[in-house]
Design an enzyme around this catalytic site. Structure first.
Site, PDB file in Angstrom:
ATOM      1  CB  VAL A  35      -3.335  -9.232  -4.599  1.00  0.00           C
ATOM      2  CG1 VAL A  35      -4.314  -9.667  -5.790  1.00  0.00           C
ATOM      3  CG2 VAL A  35      -3.611 -10.209  -3.479  1.00  0.00           C
ATOM      4  N   GLY A  36      -1.652  -6.726  -5.777  1.00  0.00           N
ATOM      5  CA  GLY A  36      -1.404  -5.728  -6.700  1.00  0.00           C
ATOM      6  C   GLY A  36       0.081  -5.804  -7.424  1.00  0.00           C
TER       7      GLY A  36
ATOM      8  CE  LYS B 275     -11.903 -12.084  -8.022  1.00  0.00           C
ATOM      9  NZ  LYS B 275     -12.435 -12.236  -6.984  1.00  0.00           N
TER      10      LYS B 275
ATOM     11  N   GLY C  47      -7.261  -3.635  -4.359  1.00  0.00           N
ATOM     12  CA  GLY C  47      -7.398  -4.583  -3.063  1.00  0.00           C
ATOM     13  C   GLY C  47      -5.632  -4.441  -2.523  1.00  0.00           C
ATOM     14  CB  SER C  48      -3.756  -6.640  -0.532  1.00  0.00           C
ATOM     15  OG  SER C  48      -3.647  -7.797  -1.302  1.00  0.00           O
ATOM     16  CB  THR C  49       0.571  -3.407  -1.465  1.00  0.00           C
ATOM     17  OG1 THR C  49      -0.131  -2.178  -1.258  1.00  0.00           O
ATOM     18  CG2 THR C  49       1.908  -3.217  -2.065  1.00  0.00           C
TER      19      THR C  49
ATOM     20  CD  GLU D 208      -4.108  -1.476   3.828  1.00  0.00           C
ATOM     21  OE1 GLU D 208      -3.900  -2.488   3.002  1.00  0.00           O
ATOM     22  OE2 GLU D 208      -4.872  -0.533   3.527  1.00  0.00           O
TER      23      GLU D 208
ATOM     24  CD  GLU E  56      -7.861   2.512  -3.962  1.00  0.00           C
ATOM     25  OE1 GLU E  56      -6.868   2.439  -3.006  1.00  0.00           O
ATOM     26  OE2 GLU E  56      -9.095   2.482  -3.710  1.00  0.00           O
TER      27      GLU E  56
ATOM     28  CB  CYS F 220      -7.407   1.509   0.856  1.00  0.00           C
ATOM     29  SG  CYS F 220      -8.509   2.372  -0.058  1.00  0.00           S
TER      30      CYS F 220
END
Ligand code: ADP
Length: 501
Positions: A249-250, A192, A245-247, A399, A268, A302
């Site tokens: 969403v991680g 995706k 992606g972002s932390t 970030e 990551e 990042c």
């Protein structure tokens, strides 16, 4: 470029870039989504719509996973000798090289990336593919000396159907840093791309088919994170999800994996990376390094060096030169070869960065330069430098993912190690010094996945990249990345003098 652009190659208008692939790619075919829904992708130079793309929802992810499962359980891809997978991946790489300018234009217009840079990035992703193509026939287990009565060995087997969730800041590099090692390992997959940048991924799918990747092995389903992305992370028949992606969403990705089928996860995530510049540094070179560290790709990376620590002996000179250079940095149309910084990817990111800048001012940091939008259309921002930043301020902790530097002064090596590690992130760090003892001490003391000494953002296909702490786990690049998509099976059998026989 004549075939792609109707107007001057260095500055095409949005309408002149041809978008050839706008449907989902499932089981080797371009198809509309089950619901018939579509979403718009925009040109961040203007905010105007440049294309309408089929939108994947859960129903489409289900179809794509079925195709990938069929291809994994019964298709040739995982069963090919590694050399055959490698040969096909090499073909794909050659096709990418042949279409490099067209692909570069798609990433530039979709993400606001510098076109000149994209023309370098696309051949480099073809080389990443070649790196893993070469590795595909070098995947093997070990013979183990278990005991005199048994013969034991390990097999490295592909993990199965993988879901890859790709961010928008490097649509091509991130696509290939995930797809290449997992294909080499023999996995099948559903990819995706980010909703902001679906264009090049669909083009890559078209080229994959031409290269001979069998149907169902690579499926590409553009769509939104909370819908198509969430359908991947919570799917019961996906064996592994690889996310960049972002932390925030991680965290959701791990939760969804835990709640569904306990699929493996690699993440990551974000960073707030320190660049530490010592008194013995060449100030001009250090200024250049620090600026590129935060402004490359408009700060949408990042590993951006967003916290810059400068030792007190050179601080004043450094600050003066940094501000001069930041003011001279050229912001503008990413298709203009003179431009150093294009627009932020979309309105949401643009507004988020501006709100961090306002926050920094309110918190009492000193704005040395920048801080405002550039022009009155599109999502352009001035390179921005804050000083008098306290470590607990939001602009030193969060970030921002934009061209915003927090500049700080330090006295001693002990003090700066403590400050540099004062973050929940641990992705990267830079050290600028001629003193090898300092370089070695600091690189061992910083908790981060990659340390750049007297350079910054220097990546290599063979150099593992990935975080410590809340920057995630599991490496992209290098042989480490192939192992992310393999699982170890131990095989044990008795030999002639075993009591089992
Ligand atoms: P950013 O906040 O910088 O836009 P995200 O982490 O939101 O980055 O996006 C990175 C990728 O993750 C994109 O492909 C996006 O669609 C996807 N994504 C966003 N939210 C989710 C979610 N809840 N589940 C799965 N994927 C998601």
């Amino acid at each position: 470029m004549a075939s792609l652009f109707n107007c001057h190659a260095s500055n095409p208008d949005a309408a002149s870039i041809k978008i050839k692939f706008t449907q989902l790619f499932i089981n080797g075919q371009f198809v509309d989504s089950v619901s018939g829904g579509r979403f718009e992708t925009i040109d961040p130079r203007t905010g105007e719509v440049i294309g309408s793309i089929a939108e994947a929802t859960k129903a489409d992810v289900d179809v794509a996973v079925k195709a990938a499962r069929q291809a994994f359980d019964f298709g040739p891809w995982p069963r090919f000798p590694g050399s055959e997978r490698g040969r096909i991946l090499m073909e794909w790489a050659d096709l990418i090289d042949q279409h490099a300018e067209e692909l570069a234009a798609l990433d530039a217009i979709d993400a606001g990336k510098l076109y000149e840079w994209c023309k370098i990035e696309i051949p480099s992703v073809a080389n990443m593919l070649r790196y893993y193509a070469g590795a595909a026939d070098k995947i093997h287990g070990e013979v183990l000396k278990m005991s005199r009565e048994f013969h034991a060995y390990t097999l490295l087997e592909p993990v199965g159907v993988v879901g890859h969730i790709i961010p928008w800041n490097f649509p091509s590099t991130m696509f290939f840093s995930k797809v290449s090692p997992s294909l080499a390992a023999g996995c099948t997959m559903v990819v995706k791309p980010a909703e902001q940048t679906p264009l090049s991924a669909l083009f890559y799918a078209h080229l994959a088919k031409l290269a001979g990747i069998p149907d169902g092995v690579l499926n590409v389903v553009p769509g939104f994170g909370p819908i198509a992305g969430a359908a991947i992370t919570s799917h019961m028949d996906i064996d592994k999800v690889s996310f960049t992606g972002s932390t925030q969403v991680g965290r959701e990705v791990m939760q969804a994996a835990a709640r569904s089928n306990l699929k493996q996860v690699s993440l990551e995530l974000g960073g707030k990376s320190p660049v530490i510049i010592f008194d013995d540094a060449d100030v001009d070179k250090a200024v250049e390094l620090a600026l590129v560290g935060i402004l490359f790709n408009k700060g949408e990376i990042c590993a951006a060096g967003s916290r810059v620590f400068v030792q007190e002996g050179i601080y004043d000179e450094f600050e003066k030169k940094l501000v001069e250079k930041a003011k001279a940095w050229v912001v503008g149309d990413p298709f203009d070869p003179k431009v150093q910084q294009g627009p932020q990817v979309d309105k949401k990111q643009f507004e988020k960065i501006l709100s961090y800048i306002e926050h920094g001012k309110r918190e009492g940091a000193t704005l040395l330069t920048g801080g405002k939008a550039v022009g009155n259309q599109g999502y352009y921002l001035e390179p921005t430098v804050f000083t008098n930043v306290k470590e607990d301020m939001l602009i030193a902790q969060d970030e921002i993912f934009g061209p915003v530097m927090a500049l700080m002064k330090f006295k001693t090596i002990e003090e700066v190690i403590k400050s540099a590690n004062n973050t929940k992130y641990g992705l990267a760090a830079g050290i600028v010094t001629k003193d090898i003892d300092i370089a070695n001490t600091v690189s061992r003391s910083i908790r981060a996945g990659i340390i750049w000494i007297n350079c910054y953002l220097a990546f290599g296909n063979d150099v593992p990249f990935g975080g410590y702490k809340m920057s995630g786990f599991g490496k992209d690049c290098g042989m480490e990345a192939i192992h992310k998509y393999l699982q170890v099976k131990s095989v044990v059998t008795p030999i002639y003098n075993s009591p089992w026989l």
